[in-house]
Design an enzyme around this catalytic site. Sequence first.
Site, PDB file in Angstrom:
ATOM      1  N   SER A  41      -6.297  -3.665  11.795  1.00 44.42           N
ATOM      2  CA  SER A  41      -5.208  -2.813  11.320  1.00 44.42           C
ATOM      3  C   SER A  41      -5.668  -1.666  10.438  1.00 44.42           C
ATOM      4  CB  SER A  41      -4.184  -3.657  10.553  1.00 44.42           C
ATOM      5  OG  SER A  41      -4.812  -4.388   9.512  1.00 44.42           O
ATOM      6  N   ASP A 348       0.671  -1.858   1.012  1.00 49.09           N
ATOM      7  CA  ASP A 348       1.551  -3.007   1.215  1.00 49.09           C
ATOM      8  C   ASP A 348       0.943  -4.318   0.739  1.00 49.09           C
ATOM      9  OD1 ASP A 348      -0.444  -3.189   3.077  1.00 49.09           O
ATOM     10  OD2 ASP A 348       0.850  -3.685   4.771  1.00 49.09           O
ATOM     11  N   HIS A 351      -3.208  -3.259   2.982  1.00 47.05           N
ATOM     12  CA  HIS A 351      -3.804  -2.028   3.507  1.00 47.05           C
ATOM     13  C   HIS A 351      -3.761  -0.910   2.467  1.00 47.05           C
ATOM     14  CE1 HIS A 351      -2.016  -4.309   6.918  1.00 47.05           C
ATOM     15  NE2 HIS A 351      -3.226  -4.114   7.424  1.00 47.05           N
TER      16      HIS A 351
END
Length: 382
Positions: A41, A348, A351
């Site tokens: 991610s 968040d 990240h």
Amino acid sequence: MASDINRRRSFSLLVLIIVMLYGHKGDSKCDFEAIFNFGDSNSDTGGFWAAFPAQSGPWGMTYFKKPAGRASDGRLIIDFLAKSLGMPFLSPYLQSIGSDFRHGANFATLASTVLLPNTSLFVSGISPFSLAIQLNQMKQFKVNVDESHSLDRPGLKILPSKIVFGKSLYTFYIGQNDFTSNLASIGVERVKLYLPQVIGQIAGTIKEIYGIGGRTFLVLNLAPVGCYPAILTGYTHTDADLDKYGCLIPVNKAVKYYNTLLNKTLSQTRTELKNATVIYLDTHKILLDLFQHPKSYGMKHGIKACCGYGGRPYNFNQKLFCGNTKVIGNFSTTAKACHDPHNYVSWDGIHATEAANHHISMAILDGSISYPPFILNNLCSP
């Protein structure tokens, strides 16, 4: 720490200016024609959401003004690198509509691991697109490109040339999920036992890509996840386990072990591959400094997430992730984003924000965290 990094970057900038004035080929374009990225991610530009459409909420709010398949409020490191090299944002390999692969492809997907997962996405949250799968996708992509050119198939206008694979950057930003997914259940010491296998798989993947023509490889190391709100709230610890910045000492020590071994392994790989460039990027150094000294970078918050629920000190709740809504204490509650993500290192709790990604990208481009030295900024004409 911040002053040491700034001095190193100032020296790198001086070297960059000298090289540009006296050693740069003024009539050249980028030395690299494409980027092929492998990751999770931290560098996924939409692959996961192409496979499992669902992203909504405040994602992408800073730059894209809407969810854009990225686990951040805006651009990722790979986005900044592509633009700095005069390329468009990388299209996800899994995206069927609107993709343009002339300047590379992104095989990264959210929640991916280096090692093959032994469970399903819906049980563990781990993506089925491990590094081995991403490598197979890359190989098949090359076969399809070669065949399309040989047979003059329709669709060539969105594909790279046949010779692009030897003139591309191959970037790797993966390994975080291998490290963190079992941390709470088996502990740091047991996680460390399989980290050499993770690193060996990365090195093996580089060798396989070298075998099909790849020559330039950039490998980003593991972030200081002991400073991540998600780890700080999910890993059992005492105050004695925290350093003066609020980060988990045993976790970050294990990260340092991983990064040291990764650097050593890449050094060995470098000697085995003739005419290859294998670069270790110490992005950990910049991100750790951002967490420890956010004000030195014009930011306000280190270990507090912008998008989350719970307030100080972490603004993170293991049961309510960014953008989600659920009933807590008889009330419907949404984990909302802050209004000023540029003041945060953590987006968040898992990240980085676009602001943090930008600082890391600048360090990559000026060569200050590259081992051996590799000034990416100098590889394109102004």
